[in-house]
Design a protein around this motif. Structure first.
Motif, PDB file in Angstrom:
ATOM      1  N   LEU A   1       0.775  -1.325   0.017  1.00  0.00           N
ATOM      2  CA  LEU A   1       0.012   0.087  -0.196  1.00  0.00           C
ATOM      3  C   LEU A   1       0.900   1.461  -0.090  1.00  0.00           C
ATOM      4  O   LEU A   1       0.666   2.113  -0.764  1.00  0.00           O
TER       5      LEU A   1
ATOM      6  N   HIS B   1       2.443   1.778  -3.454  1.00  0.00           N
ATOM      7  CA  HIS B   1       1.388   2.106  -4.344  1.00  0.00           C
ATOM      8  C   HIS B   1       1.030   3.751  -4.134  1.00  0.00           C
ATOM      9  O   HIS B   1       0.958   4.420  -5.289  1.00  0.00           O
ATOM     10  N   GLN B   2       1.048   4.275  -2.765  1.00  0.00           N
ATOM     11  CA  GLN B   2       0.590   5.535  -2.618  1.00  0.00           C
ATOM     12  C   GLN B   2       1.801   6.567  -2.797  1.00  0.00           C
ATOM     13  O   GLN B   2       1.425   7.485  -3.311  1.00  0.00           O
TER      14      GLN B   2
END
Length: 71
Positions: free
Chosen positions: A34, A37-38
């Motif tokens: 996560l 990805h961010q």
């Protein structure tokens, strides 16, 4: 019915430790995915008040000590 023998209690505690380790490993991998990805592919660093988050990768071992070594 609860186990009362020491061997049964030991087996239960081993399974509990194994389950906790598996859950923590899954959470770690999910949060890393996560975060990557961010933080990648965006316009710049993510600003969170006084915190500025940027992706960084460590090519070596601890503190990039092995960065100059061959793969």
């Amino acid at each position: 019915m609860r186990p009362t023998t020491p061997a049964a209690l030991g087996a239960l505690s081993r399974w509990g430790v194994l389950a906790a380790a598996a859950a923590l490993t899954a959470a770690d991998l999910a949060l890393k995915a996560l975060a990557e990805h961010q933080l990648t592919g965006g316009p710049g660093p993510q600003l969170l008040g006084v915190l500025e988050l940027r992706p960084a990768y460590n090519p070596g071992v601890a503190f990039s000590l092995g960065a100059a070594l061959p793969a």
